[in-house]
Design an enzyme around this catalytic site. Structure first.
Site, short mmCIF file in Angstrom:
data_model
loop_
_atom_site.label_atom_id
_atom_site.label_comp_id
_atom_site.label_asym_id
_atom_site.label_seq_id
_atom_site.Cartn_x
_atom_site.Cartn_y
_atom_site.Cartn_z
N LYS A 26 -27.44 -39.64 -15.14
CA LYS A 26 -28.17 -40.93 -14.58
C LYS A 26 -28.19 -41.92 -15.66
O LYS A 26 -28.03 -42.98 -15.14
CB LYS A 26 -29.82 -40.20 -14.58
N ARG A 96 -37.47 -39.71 -17.14
CA ARG A 96 -37.00 -38.51 -16.62
C ARG A 96 -35.68 -38.12 -16.95
O ARG A 96 -35.11 -38.39 -18.23
CB ARG A 96 -36.27 -39.47 -15.35
N GLY A 105 -34.32 -32.13 -8.44
CA GLY A 105 -35.31 -31.24 -8.70
C GLY A 105 -35.63 -30.18 -9.61
O GLY A 105 -36.53 -29.78 -9.74
N MET A 107 -35.41 -30.56 -12.94
CA MET A 107 -35.93 -30.74 -14.17
C MET A 107 -37.32 -31.64 -14.02
O MET A 107 -37.48 -32.20 -13.09
CB MET A 107 -35.14 -31.10 -15.36
N ARG A 349 -25.60 -41.66 -8.10
CA ARG A 349 -24.95 -40.37 -8.33
C ARG A 349 -24.22 -40.15 -7.22
O ARG A 349 -24.64 -40.34 -6.13
CB ARG A 349 -25.98 -39.45 -8.70
N HIS A 465 -15.68 -1.28 -3.58
CA HIS A 465 -15.05 -0.72 -2.23
C HIS A 465 -15.57 -1.84 -1.11
O HIS A 465 -14.86 -2.34 -0.45
CB HIS A 465 -14.99 0.43 -1.82
N ARG A 627 2.21 -1.82 -1.91
CA ARG A 627 2.03 -0.84 -3.15
C ARG A 627 2.11 0.48 -2.52
O ARG A 627 1.31 0.92 -1.66
CB ARG A 627 0.81 -1.13 -3.66
N SER A 774 3.05 -7.72 -10.52
CA SER A 774 1.99 -8.26 -9.91
C SER A 774 0.93 -7.76 -10.80
O SER A 774 0.63 -6.50 -10.99
CB SER A 774 1.98 -7.70 -8.53
N GLY A 776 -2.61 -6.44 -11.24
CA GLY A 776 -3.87 -6.01 -10.48
C GLY A 776 -4.98 -6.29 -11.29
O GLY A 776 -5.36 -5.37 -12.22
N THR A 777 -5.52 -7.55 -11.27
CA THR A 777 -6.57 -7.60 -12.43
C THR A 777 -7.80 -6.71 -12.12
O THR A 777 -8.70 -6.97 -13.03
CB THR A 777 -6.78 -9.12 -12.41
N ASN A 778 -7.96 -6.20 -10.87
CA ASN A 778 -9.29 -5.60 -10.92
C ASN A 778 -9.29 -4.33 -11.93
O ASN A 778 -10.08 -4.25 -12.68
CB ASN A 778 -9.42 -4.96 -9.35
N CYS A 841 -2.59 -9.86 -7.90
CA CYS A 841 -3.14 -9.58 -6.41
C CYS A 841 -4.52 -8.94 -6.50
O CYS A 841 -4.89 -8.27 -5.60
CB CYS A 841 -2.16 -8.35 -5.90
N TYR A 861 2.82 -16.80 -7.87
CA TYR A 861 2.01 -16.97 -6.26
C TYR A 861 0.52 -16.09 -6.61
O TYR A 861 0.51 -15.36 -7.71
CB TYR A 861 2.56 -16.21 -5.16
#
Length: 889
Positions: A26, A96, A105, A107, A349, A465, A627, A774, A776-778, A841, A861
């Site tokens: 603002k 303000r 809305g 603050m 804005r 899951h 896999r 690949s 497997g970040t889980n 993946c 990828y």
């Protein structure tokens, strides 16, 4: 000396639009508008750094602040010819908030500050309108009393209603000066009664009270919630804007309004907004009076547009609309006031908009030449595309909240409650819409999840899951709704003292995690030509490819429709739960020797081969990463006594033998147990059967004249080079056998999932025998943190709330820890094998922030669930454009 205060307006503009981090959106835009010659009442901005210092120093202000505020206030007085606190010509100001990103809305605001029992008389004399002066004073007491002093808003409203009844009127605008004087007296008495102190009469005390309230509102519950939902760091702070008042409530030639330079719902290039004659800003949004349209064309019978009522001010507003949109090159949300036919700008804005509007505005502005195509790609929030791919709740629809959980898969769904997968399937087959409610889901529920319109679980997190499968299917899902109790025996779910029986209707909103009683009206998704246009521009800009996680023909076809460039993860274990083949899987598990296992696997081979033929045909020559079996074998065995008895009978064995085998396979910590490549090492016949199915399926496609597939065979959970050497050799032997038997060869590659810290640390050695990695970040997140993703939902929200973690690490990749492992593995892998193909993946492959990290690491990828493919395509383009910008900066 640190500069804490920046002035704007009246030819003295110390800020600019690009100073939003310091001045808030603002404050930066007020200075910018003033600098380009728009009519902005003069004022000053107290910087966001003051907010940070305020909270860092036990809510104490910097020592130099008071003097800088006094100097800036004097500059306003000089500009407008009024004095703060003067009895005859009083200066009134608004106070303000203004964070660096819009938080509408959330603050607090105070208007008409500087009025007291003396200055109200001076305002009446100076304006010649006592009614206006006392109306302004009551507005000030009401806002200040509520915002600063903590008096409940309804206390004030009750007094107005009583005065209107006594006066015999229904509208606030019909009250006289003496009526408003009575209201003020009632307000002051209410403040004294509620706070134990009289309403403050010292304007300077009022000013610092309001400044403190705005800074205090940065940490109010609604602002905290908004920041959490929109990933806004608490450390950014808010600025405070103090500005000379202009009055829309001074008479019939005065007004206030809010407008958008384009329609924020549709994106149409039309002027859109509302105004009220003889009103102040809060009247437009409070709903006390019905606002009127701006243009004559939008006016309905009985309505008076601003174009008709205030034609000169409206013409000036049209000029400002054009000027602001061309200056900011984006759709603007504008607040304005008209005082005695003169227009004043109070805010501009970048306007909030729907996903459909965001697409249309970006594409049309690019076609108009306001922005280029890359900027259009940057303009659209990738996560907002979910609105276009799934049904959403009608924001105008009535609803009754039952409980909340985690927003595990976007979209909304209503249906009858069912508590078993079998019932979901049978009732859905009859055309009934059902919501599958489970404490938690397992792979055996897959048929019911597919049949249901939506899924609700009381346990599990964002990568449970239920969440993972629901996202892959495009089903709305609310997971981890711990406030709901499910009683399978009684066939009820309950929360907050209310119960829902099987067969009764509930509605779930997978985008917010909310659960509602009954049916809530929805808006069906719509895909416009703008969507295809923007995706085409995004594809031209991105470097990383986007694949999908899919193992069914429906998932694969859906992903291709959304632009997937191959399969990055086919989880073969999901195929084993099909009723046609689960018996053979269990027979293999129950076998006492290799001969028995091979006999059972021979029964599975045709099914697996058919699975891969279908996927290869749909993907038509695109890469398909498969896999090999990952989960521990006990997951395929039944759990209840009745199920054990049924399976024992089907396999021709006794229940006790089944029970003994289940006990033999049971593990204290299955996630770290006998799974992944460990199964391939100890039971090589399993991976041999799967490899044969892959190669025979690929060759069948070639012999049918289809595009030759290039299977990418992925060995899961490798932690040591030797594990991959052994399992790779198994696959290569099978390939040689199949090629010899068929007289046909195909290209293929073999790689591994990096999902263990040891694999990341020794990635250079593993890369010697891998064609690709690949991530497997889980599971990598689980093993780096030592967290169970299915149980962490019980405490992770609190960790995020306390700032221990910035975000749920199963939703957005933890770049400091898990990301460091990814970076280490990528660098080590490519140091040993330049050109090593790298992808991700895990569920992070569809998260925009995680995709930006993948770009920074140089992955080739990302792979995500089918309905996240458009999100990933756009996020990958933005990541590439951001990286290019970083390189050229």
């Amino acid at each position: 000396m640190t500069k804490w205060v920046y002035s704007f307006g009246a030819g003295h503009n110390e800020g600019r639009a690009d100073m939003r981090n310091l001045l808030g959106g603002k404050g930066a835009n007020l200075a910018e508008m003033a600098s380009i010659g728009l009519p902005v009442p003069p004022g000053f901005t107290i910087t966001t750094e003051v907010c940070t210092a305020y909270y860092d120093n036990s809510r104490q202000y910097p020592a130099e602040l008071a003097a800088q505020v006094r100097a800036a206030l004097a500059r306003i007085e000089q500009a407008v010819g009024l004095r703060f606190g003067d009895r005859h010509k009083p200066l009134l100001v608004s106070v303000r908030s203004g964070a660096r990103v819009s938080m509408p809305g959330m603050m607090d605001t105070v208007l008409n500050l500087g009025l007291n029992d003396a200055t109200v008389e001076g305002l009446g004399e100076a304006s010649g309108d006592a009614r206006f002066a006392w109306d302004s004073y009551r507005r000030f007491i009401q806002m200040y009393g509520s915002v600063v002093l903590g008096v409940e808003h309804h206390r004030f409203e009750e007094i107005i209603e009583h005065v209107k009844m006594d006066a015999g009127v229904t509208e606030d605008t019909a009250l006289s000066a003496s009526d408003w004087h009575r209201v003020v007296d009632g307000y002051k008495e209410t403040v004294r009664r509620e706070t134990g102190k009289p309403f403050p009469q010292d304007p300077e005390e009022q000013l610092w009270g309001a400044i403190g309230a705005v800074f205090g509102s940065w940490m109010n519950p609604r602002a905290n919630t908004y920041r959490r939902l929109h990933d806004i760091p608490a450390g950014w702070g808010t600025a405070v804007n103090v500005q000379a008042m202009v009055f829309g409530n001074m008479g019939e030639d005065c007004a206030t309004g809010v407008c958008f330079t384009r329609d924020p719902s549709t994106g149409e290039n039309v002027f859109y907004g509302e105004y009220l004659v003889n009103a102040q800003g809060e009247d437009v949004v409070a709903g006390i009076r019905t606002p009127q349209p701006l243009s004559r064309a939008r006016a309905k019978p009985g309505e008076v547009s601003m174009e008709q009522a205030l034609p000169d001010a409206y013409a000036e507003l049209l000029r400002v609309r054009e000027m602001l949109e061309r200056h900011y090159r984006d759709m603007q949300d504008i607040e304005f006031t008209v005082q005695q036919n003169r227009l004043y700008m109070l805010q501009t804005r970048n306007g909030k908009r729907t996903a459909a509007a965001s697409l249309r505005i970006a594409v049309e502005m690019a076609n108009e030449g306001l922005i280029d195509r890359n900027e259009a790609v940057r303009r659209v929030n990738p996560a907002s595309l979910d609105q276009l791919l799934h049904p959403t709740l009608d924001p105008k629809a009535a609803r009754t909240l039952l409980s909340r959980g985690l927003p595990a898969s976007p979209g909304a769904a209503s249906g009858s409650v069912v508590f078993s997968a079998d019932e979901a399937e049978s009732r859905a087959a009859k055309g009934e819409a059902v919501i599958l409610v489970r404490i938690e889901t397992s792979p055996e529920d897959i048929h019911g999840m597919h049949a249901a319109r939506g899924i609700l679980t009381t346990r599990g997190g964002m990568t449970s899951h239920a969440a993972v499968v629901a996202r892959g299917m495009g089903r709305p899902c609310v997971a981890g709704a711990g406030g709901i109790s499910v009683d399978y025996g009684a066939q009820t779910l309950s929360a907050g003292g209310r119960s829902v029986n099987a067969g009764e209707t509930i509605t779930i909103d997978g985008a917010t995690g909310e659960v509602f009683l009954g049916h809530v009206a929805m808006i069906e998704p719509s895909m416009s030509g703008d969507f295809a246009t923007l995706m085409e521009w995004a594809d031209a800009a991105r470097r990383m490819r986007v694949r999908t996680n899919a193992e069914t023909p429906l998932d694969a076809e859906t992903a291709r429709k959304f632009g997937a460039e191959g399969i990055g993860l086919c989880r073969t274990e999901h195929m084993f739960f099909d009723p046609e083949r689960i018996g053979a899987v269990r027979q293999m598990i129950m076998a006492h020797d290799e001969h028995g296992r091979r006999a059972a696997l021979a029964r599975l081979l045709p099914f697996q081969r058919r699975d891969f033929v279908e996927l290869f045909r749909i993907m038509a020559g695109l890469p398909v990463t498969i896999r090999l079996l990952d989960p521990p074998l006990h997951e395929f065995l039944p759990h209840g006594e009745a199920e054990l008895a049924d399976v024992a009978e089907a396999l021709g064995t006794d229940v006790e033998a089944m029970r003994r085998r289940a006990a033999e396979l049971a593990e204290a910590n299955p996630m770290l147990g006998h799974r992944g490549c460990r199964l391939g090492v100890t039971y090589p016949e399993i991976y041999e059967m799967q490899a044969r199915a892959i190669f025979e399926g690929a060759i069948a496609i070639v012999k049918d004249g289809g595009a030759a597939p290039v299977p990418e065979i992925m060995i899961p959970l490798v932690g040591a080079k030797r594990e991959l050497e052994i399992t790779r050799a198994q696959v290569e032997r099978v390939a040689a056998d199949v090629f010899r038997e068929s007289g046909t060869t195909i290209d293929y590659i073999i790689g591994t999932m990096i999902e263990l810290p040891r694999a990341a640390i020794t990635a250079d050695r593993i890369a010697e025998v891998a064609d690709f990695f690949s991530f497997g970040t889980n599971d990598l997140t689980q093993t780096v943190f030592g967290l169970s993703r299915d149980d962490a939902g019980k405490f992770l929200p609190r960790y995020v709330e306390l700032g221990i973690l910035a975000k749920d690490p199963f939703v957005t990749l933890d770049t400091e820890g898990v990301g460091a492992m990814v970076r280490i593995a990528a660098e080590k892998g490519r140091s040993a094998k330049p050109g090593l193909k790298l992808g991700i993946c895990g569920e992070h492959g569809g998260d925009p922030a995680s995709i930006a990290f993948c770009e920074s690491v140089g992955l080739d990828y990302v792979s995500c669930s089918p309905y996240r493919v458009p999100v990933a395509r756009l996020a990958a383009a933005q990541a590439a454009l951001g990286a290019a910008g970083d390189r050229t900066a």
